[in-house]
Design an enzyme around this catalytic site. Structure first.
Site, mmCIF file in Angstrom:
data_model
loop_
_atom_site.group_PDB
_atom_site.id
_atom_site.type_symbol
_atom_site.label_atom_id
_atom_site.label_comp_id
_atom_site.label_asym_id
_atom_site.label_seq_id
_atom_site.Cartn_x
_atom_site.Cartn_y
_atom_site.Cartn_z
ATOM 1 N N ILE A 172 0.849 -1.201 0.000
ATOM 2 C CA ILE A 172 0.000 0.000 0.000
ATOM 3 C C ILE A 172 0.886 1.252 0.000
ATOM 4 C CG2 ILE A 172 -1.991 1.154 1.054
ATOM 5 C CD1 ILE A 172 -2.680 -1.463 2.443
ATOM 6 N N ASN A 187 13.050 -0.639 5.707
ATOM 7 C CA ASN A 187 14.282 -1.423 5.879
ATOM 8 C C ASN A 187 14.273 -2.688 5.015
ATOM 9 O OD1 ASN A 187 12.489 -3.043 7.241
ATOM 10 N ND2 ASN A 187 13.717 -3.244 9.096
ATOM 11 N N SER A 247 -6.817 -1.120 10.513
ATOM 12 C CA SER A 247 -7.392 -2.255 9.790
ATOM 13 C C SER A 247 -8.791 -2.546 10.298
ATOM 14 C CB SER A 247 -6.492 -3.464 10.049
ATOM 15 O OG SER A 247 -7.146 -4.650 9.721
ATOM 16 N N TYR A 292 -1.316 -9.552 15.971
ATOM 17 C CA TYR A 292 -1.288 -8.540 14.912
ATOM 18 C C TYR A 292 -2.448 -7.555 15.095
ATOM 19 C CZ TYR A 292 -2.669 -6.349 10.603
ATOM 20 O OH TYR A 292 -3.088 -5.415 9.696
ATOM 21 N N LYS A 304 -2.736 -3.303 16.092
ATOM 22 C CA LYS A 304 -3.513 -2.247 15.411
ATOM 23 C C LYS A 304 -4.401 -1.525 16.424
ATOM 24 C CE LYS A 304 -1.703 -2.539 11.415
ATOM 25 N NZ LYS A 304 -0.773 -1.486 11.007
ATOM 26 N N ASN A 350 -10.214 -5.025 2.713
ATOM 27 C CA ASN A 350 -9.273 -5.983 2.101
ATOM 28 C C ASN A 350 -8.660 -5.406 0.814
ATOM 29 O OD1 ASN A 350 -11.065 -7.517 3.920
ATOM 30 N ND2 ASN A 350 -9.888 -9.270 3.216
ATOM 31 N N ASN A 379 -3.528 -14.581 1.937
ATOM 32 C CA ASN A 379 -4.693 -13.795 1.522
ATOM 33 C C ASN A 379 -5.314 -14.367 0.249
ATOM 34 O OD1 ASN A 379 -2.735 -11.232 2.727
ATOM 35 N ND2 ASN A 379 -4.740 -11.643 3.581
ATOM 36 N N LEU A 380 -6.594 -14.088 0.095
ATOM 37 C CA LEU A 380 -7.359 -14.741 -0.969
ATOM 38 C C LEU A 380 -6.858 -14.415 -2.383
ATOM 39 C CD1 LEU A 380 -9.793 -16.455 -1.829
ATOM 40 C CD2 LEU A 380 -11.162 -14.355 -1.833
HETATM 41 C C1 WQD Z 1 -10.404 -13.415 2.769
HETATM 42 C C2 WQD Z 1 -11.398 -14.527 2.658
HETATM 43 C C3 WQD Z 1 -10.788 -16.518 3.858
HETATM 44 C C4 WQD Z 1 -7.311 -17.587 1.426
HETATM 45 C C5 WQD Z 1 -6.869 -10.399 6.477
HETATM 46 C C6 WQD Z 1 -6.227 -10.063 7.792
HETATM 47 C C7 WQD Z 1 -6.907 -8.912 8.424
HETATM 48 C C8 WQD Z 1 -6.970 -7.725 7.489
HETATM 49 C C9 WQD Z 1 -7.576 -8.099 6.197
HETATM 50 C C10 WQD Z 1 -5.062 -6.236 7.495
HETATM 51 C C11 WQD Z 1 -11.643 -15.257 3.972
HETATM 52 C C12 WQD Z 1 -10.849 -16.774 2.370
HETATM 53 C C13 WQD Z 1 -8.423 -16.933 1.935
HETATM 54 C C14 WQD Z 1 -7.485 -18.845 0.805
HETATM 55 C C15 WQD Z 1 -9.858 -18.703 1.218
HETATM 56 N N1 WQD Z 1 -5.680 -7.252 7.140
HETATM 57 N N2 WQD Z 1 -9.676 -17.487 1.832
HETATM 58 N N3 WQD Z 1 -8.768 -19.361 0.730
HETATM 59 O O1 WQD Z 1 -9.385 -12.943 6.437
HETATM 60 O O2 WQD Z 1 -10.288 -10.766 5.651
HETATM 61 O O3 WQD Z 1 -8.125 -10.860 6.756
HETATM 62 O O4 WQD Z 1 -6.906 -9.236 5.662
HETATM 63 O O5 WQD Z 1 -5.054 -5.611 8.427
HETATM 64 O O6 WQD Z 1 -6.276 -8.609 9.579
HETATM 65 O O7 WQD Z 1 -6.364 -11.191 8.608
HETATM 66 O O8 WQD Z 1 -8.363 -11.754 4.406
HETATM 67 O O9 WQD Z 1 -7.486 -12.516 2.251
HETATM 68 O O10 WQD Z 1 -6.928 -13.844 4.328
HETATM 69 O O11 WQD Z 1 -9.253 -13.890 3.429
HETATM 70 O O12 WQD Z 1 -10.990 -19.211 1.121
HETATM 71 O O13 WQD Z 1 -6.548 -19.483 0.341
HETATM 72 O O14 WQD Z 1 -10.879 -15.510 1.756
HETATM 73 O O15 WQD Z 1 -11.324 -17.606 4.567
HETATM 74 O O16 WQD Z 1 -12.979 -15.611 4.011
HETATM 75 P P1 WQD Z 1 -9.096 -11.632 5.859
HETATM 76 P P2 WQD Z 1 -7.905 -13.016 3.581
#
Ligand code: WQD
Length: 340
Positions: A13, A33, A126, A151, A155, A180, A200-201
């Site tokens: 970001i 860093n 977040s 984590y 925040k 997200n 992350n997804l």
């Molecule tokens: C999104 C959705 C998973 C991977 C993270 C951080 C949170 C915040 C936002 C920053 C969920 C699903 C994921 C995969 C899947 N970040 N998924 N298969 O959970 O909203 O949170 O980002 O501060 O603190 O934890 O994001 O991208 O991990 O997941 O089905 O291989 O995708 O279960 O529903 P999340 P994510």
């Protein structure tokens, strides 16, 4: 020209925000860093903007080293503080690393801001601070729940530290709660570089589609949602980046002291995991190799933003659609595969 210090400027970001700041007439200095990011971002920023950014390769927990930035640049108007560790799972295994890195660096930076009379301070927060909310969409007034990970705790603590600092010293501070962030700059010169296997997804989707990962799992299809998968508020990283410029301009214009404002940065659209996958398949033309697996521990069922405050107060317009997010994320993944 006003000079802005961007910490974590080589990160995902941070780099997108530097581009947006430059395009809106700010001078930028970065500090990173490179412990979780790459100096390649600086080349990408230069490619897009034509500007070479100075990066201080400094660990912000080392206050003495960080002070050099303020000695070198006497007129820093504002600080945007991205630099932090962000892996939820890792924070459970190494909580002290997270508290040390995320909290010590924030405290040092705020001390330097006070000492060197830097008025404007923007903190990367977040939606994780809302935990598992009782009602959705969440507004900035929705009560915070206990953090689900160290984590998340950093925040929440970070928000409190910024608020208390703004109460005691003549600073104008803003907390931006990201939902997200996904996608890449439309030039495809900068984007996300996940470390190790992506948690992350969207990186999981694009890495599977390109063949870096053999398959991916949808974590749970038995939730109480329209198709059984979790709901999130995916937002293009360039929309998030521009909100930082607007927040900074708002802070400079209002010229308040002892203030701390909070903004949700999401689109306001809740999207399920399966809908996100469908959007990806549509724009890429790739049939994704995924399977439905068990729920992931700690996942929130559904969360998305009420973003009225950012739209009304900052004049924020969301420009990118879900398809744009997936298209740019896919173009970025393909560009990484081609890179030497
Ligand atoms: C999104 C959705 C998973 C991977 C993270 C951080 C949170 C915040 C936002 C920053 C969920 C699903 C994921 C995969 C899947 N970040 N998924 N298969 O959970 O909203 O949170 O980002 O501060 O603190 O934890 O994001 O991208 O991990 O997941 O089905 O291989 O995708 O279960 O529903 P999340 P994510």
């Amino acid at each position: 020209m006003q000079t802005i210090l961007v910490t974590g400027g080589c990160g995902y970001i941070g780099a997108h925000t530097i581009v947006d700041l430059i395009e809106n007439g700010f001078e930028v200095i970065a500090v990173d860093n490179l412990s979780r990011s790459s100096a390649h971002s600086l080349q990408g920023i230069e490619k897009i903007t034509g500007k070479k950014i100075k990066n201080y390769n400094i660990d912000l927990t080392d206050k003495k080293a960080a002070e050099q930035i303020f000695i070198d640049h006497k007129n820093i108007t504002g600080i945007i503080h991205f630099a932090a560790y962000k892996a939820v799972g890792e924070s459970v295994e190494k909580p002290l690393d997270y508290y040390q890195n995320n909290i010590f660096s924030l405290v040092s930076l705020l001390q330097l801001a006070v000492q060197y009379d830097t008025k404007h301070f923007i903190f990367s927060s977040s939606c994780t601070v809302y935990g598992n909310p009782d009602t959705i969409p969440v507004t900035e007034q929705t009560p915070l729940q206990q953090a689900a990970s160290p984590y998340g705790a950093t925040k929440q603590m970070g928000e409190t530290i910024v608020q208390d600092t703004a109460t005691a010293y003549p600073l104008s501070t803003i907390l931006l709660r990201y939902f997200n962030p996904v996608g890449a700059h439309p030039s495809i010169a900068i984007g996300e570089l996940p470390i190790g296997r992506p948690q992350n997804l969207v990186p999981a989707i694009t890495q599977t589609a390109i063949g870096k990962l053999p398959t991916m799992q949808v974590f749970g299809s038995d939730y109480d949602t329209r198709d059984g998968s979790c709901i999130r508020d995916y937002i293009h990283v360039c929309d998030i980046a521009h909100a930082h410029t607007l927040a900074l301009q708002h802070s400079i214009k209002a010229n308040k002291v002892n203030s701390c404002e909070v903004f949700n940065l999401g689109t306001g659209n809740g999207i399920t995991v399966l809908e996100a996958i469908q959007a990806f398949e549509k724009v890429s033309g790739v049939k994704l190799n995924y399977e439905v697996g068990p729920r992931r521990a700690g996942d929130i069922v559904a969360i998305y933003a009420n973003n009225n405050y950012a739209i009304d107060k900052l004049g924020w317009n969301i420009k990118y659609s879900l398809e744009d997010m997936m298209r740019t994320a896919w173009e970025w993944e393909k560009s990484l595969a081609k890179a030497p």
